[in-house]
Design an enzyme around this catalytic site. Sequence first.
Site, PDB file in Angstrom:
ATOM      1  N   ASP A 180       0.625   3.193   4.676  1.00  0.00           N
ATOM      2  CA  ASP A 180      -0.271   4.148   3.732  1.00  0.00           C
ATOM      3  C   ASP A 180      -1.689   4.254   4.704  1.00  0.00           C
ATOM      4  O   ASP A 180      -2.100   5.524   4.395  1.00  0.00           O
ATOM      5  CB  ASP A 180      -0.795   2.638   2.513  1.00  0.00           C
ATOM      6  CG  ASP A 180      -1.556   1.670   3.422  1.00  0.00           C
ATOM      7  OD1 ASP A 180      -1.221   1.356   4.797  1.00  0.00           O
ATOM      8  OD2 ASP A 180      -1.971   1.061   2.894  1.00  0.00           O
ATOM      9  N   ASP A 232      -5.927   1.944  10.179  1.00  0.00           N
ATOM     10  CA  ASP A 232      -7.256   1.731  10.694  1.00  0.00           C
ATOM     11  C   ASP A 232      -7.091   1.497  12.118  1.00  0.00           C
ATOM     12  O   ASP A 232      -7.591   2.635  13.042  1.00  0.00           O
ATOM     13  CB  ASP A 232      -7.332   0.574   9.615  1.00  0.00           C
ATOM     14  CG  ASP A 232      -8.615   0.817   9.319  1.00  0.00           C
ATOM     15  OD1 ASP A 232      -9.925   0.765  10.421  1.00  0.00           O
ATOM     16  OD2 ASP A 232      -9.787  -0.245   8.770  1.00  0.00           O
ATOM     17  N   ARG A 264      -4.768   0.414  -6.679  1.00  0.00           N
ATOM     18  CA  ARG A 264      -3.892   0.957  -6.564  1.00  0.00           C
ATOM     19  C   ARG A 264      -3.459   2.434  -7.551  1.00  0.00           C
ATOM     20  O   ARG A 264      -2.548   3.310  -6.392  1.00  0.00           O
ATOM     21  CB  ARG A 264      -2.765  -0.409  -6.519  1.00  0.00           C
ATOM     22  CG  ARG A 264      -3.300  -0.947  -5.202  1.00  0.00           C
ATOM     23  CD  ARG A 264      -1.439  -1.810  -4.796  1.00  0.00           C
ATOM     24  NE  ARG A 264      -1.992  -2.951  -4.191  1.00  0.00           N
ATOM     25  CZ  ARG A 264      -1.849  -3.560  -2.873  1.00  0.00           C
ATOM     26  NH1 ARG A 264      -2.294  -2.217  -2.271  1.00  0.00           N
ATOM     27  NH2 ARG A 264      -2.478  -4.559  -2.870  1.00  0.00           N
ATOM     28  N   PHE A 290     -14.081   2.982   4.333  1.00  0.00           N
ATOM     29  CA  PHE A 290     -12.619   2.417   3.099  1.00  0.00           C
ATOM     30  C   PHE A 290     -12.695   3.131   1.556  1.00  0.00           C
ATOM     31  O   PHE A 290     -13.209   3.609   1.280  1.00  0.00           O
ATOM     32  CB  PHE A 290     -12.819   0.651   2.977  1.00  0.00           C
ATOM     33  CG  PHE A 290     -12.332  -0.165   2.207  1.00  0.00           C
ATOM     34  CD1 PHE A 290     -11.203  -0.520   2.964  1.00  0.00           C
ATOM     35  CD2 PHE A 290     -12.497  -0.420   0.724  1.00  0.00           C
ATOM     36  CE1 PHE A 290     -10.350  -1.654   2.591  1.00  0.00           C
ATOM     37  CE2 PHE A 290     -10.785  -0.866   0.135  1.00  0.00           C
ATOM     38  CZ  PHE A 290      -9.962  -1.419   1.268  1.00  0.00           C
ATOM     39  N   GLY A 317       0.813  -1.108  -0.183  1.00  0.00           N
ATOM     40  CA  GLY A 317      -0.235  -0.128  -0.554  1.00  0.00           C
ATOM     41  C   GLY A 317       0.650   1.508   0.090  1.00  0.00           C
ATOM     42  O   GLY A 317      -0.155   2.097  -0.685  1.00  0.00           O
TER      43      GLY A 317
HETATM   44  P1  IMP Z   1      -4.154  -1.850  10.340  1.00  0.00           P
HETATM   45  O1  IMP Z   1      -6.041  -2.121  10.478  1.00  0.00           O
HETATM   46  O2  IMP Z   1      -4.186  -0.534  11.479  1.00  0.00           O
HETATM   47  O3  IMP Z   1      -3.375  -2.546  11.042  1.00  0.00           O
HETATM   48  O4  IMP Z   1      -4.102  -2.137   9.107  1.00  0.00           O
HETATM   49  C1  IMP Z   1      -3.730  -2.605   8.139  1.00  0.00           C
HETATM   50  C2  IMP Z   1      -4.170  -2.256   6.635  1.00  0.00           C
HETATM   51  O5  IMP Z   1      -5.495  -2.647   6.049  1.00  0.00           O
HETATM   52  C3  IMP Z   1      -3.003  -0.607   6.162  1.00  0.00           C
HETATM   53  O6  IMP Z   1      -2.086  -1.091   6.130  1.00  0.00           O
HETATM   54  C4  IMP Z   1      -4.128  -1.227   4.892  1.00  0.00           C
HETATM   55  O7  IMP Z   1      -2.830  -1.361   3.943  1.00  0.00           O
HETATM   56  C5  IMP Z   1      -4.863  -2.191   4.613  1.00  0.00           C
HETATM   57  N1  IMP Z   1      -6.398  -1.303   4.989  1.00  0.00           N
HETATM   58  C6  IMP Z   1      -7.076  -0.396   6.204  1.00  0.00           C
HETATM   59  N2  IMP Z   1      -7.751   0.617   5.492  1.00  0.00           N
HETATM   60  C7  IMP Z   1      -8.126   0.211   4.299  1.00  0.00           C
HETATM   61  C8  IMP Z   1      -8.457   1.375   3.200  1.00  0.00           C
HETATM   62  O8  IMP Z   1      -9.872   2.150   3.764  1.00  0.00           O
HETATM   63  N3  IMP Z   1      -8.743   1.114   2.560  1.00  0.00           N
HETATM   64  C9  IMP Z   1      -7.637   0.595   1.539  1.00  0.00           C
HETATM   65  N4  IMP Z   1      -6.771  -0.327   2.535  1.00  0.00           N
HETATM   66  C10 IMP Z   1      -7.020  -0.615   3.969  1.00  0.00           C
END
Ligand code: IMP
Length: 179
Positions: A101, A104, A163, A150, A45
Amino acid sequence: MSIHDDIERVLIDTPTLHQRIATLGAQITSDYHGEPVTLVGVLKGAVLFVADLARAIDAPVALDFMAVSSYGNTMQSQGRVRILKDLDDPIAGKHVLVVEDIIDTGLTLNNLLQLLRQRQPASVRVCALLDKAKTQMRADYTGFTIEDAFVVGYGLDYAQQYRNLPYIGVLKPHVYHGA
Ligand code: IMP
């Protein structure tokens, strides 16, 4: 047929992205005082972001990449991350700037930071393009705080697609529901 047709609305347009990245780059340049910094791009990402961010930093920059997957649920104790692709080079004694990137849940980043700190770098900081502000966790450098939607584009995917969009956008619901 165009990939742009699948986008309901643009959240962050291309000029706004580039402007903000220029500002982040200038801030990073100033903060590191000419010290060499290793940018660790988190695959996949962060690829587009790290490419532009690196060009906005006026300091000696090394680029390395890592791919990880988290055992991501609340049942699991934290600190578990599976390395899919490790760094090419050791980071002991180096200034590391992790380039993500999006934050979340923050789980991926949290686990990755724990792992990198065990390697005894001189410092570890984080630069995240987007932050959904759902956790207490903040990056040292944040591009944009966004709503909890999202998003795709500029490196972020849905099912490995979108992407390559040059902006951050929200998908039309029918794309998720496979209509
Ligand atoms: P985490 O929930 O912070 O561990 O997020 C992990 C990964 O999920 C991020 O680095 C992104 O690659 C993917 N991700 C989280 N939210 C989104 C979104 O809104 N769109 C696309 N990918 C996402």
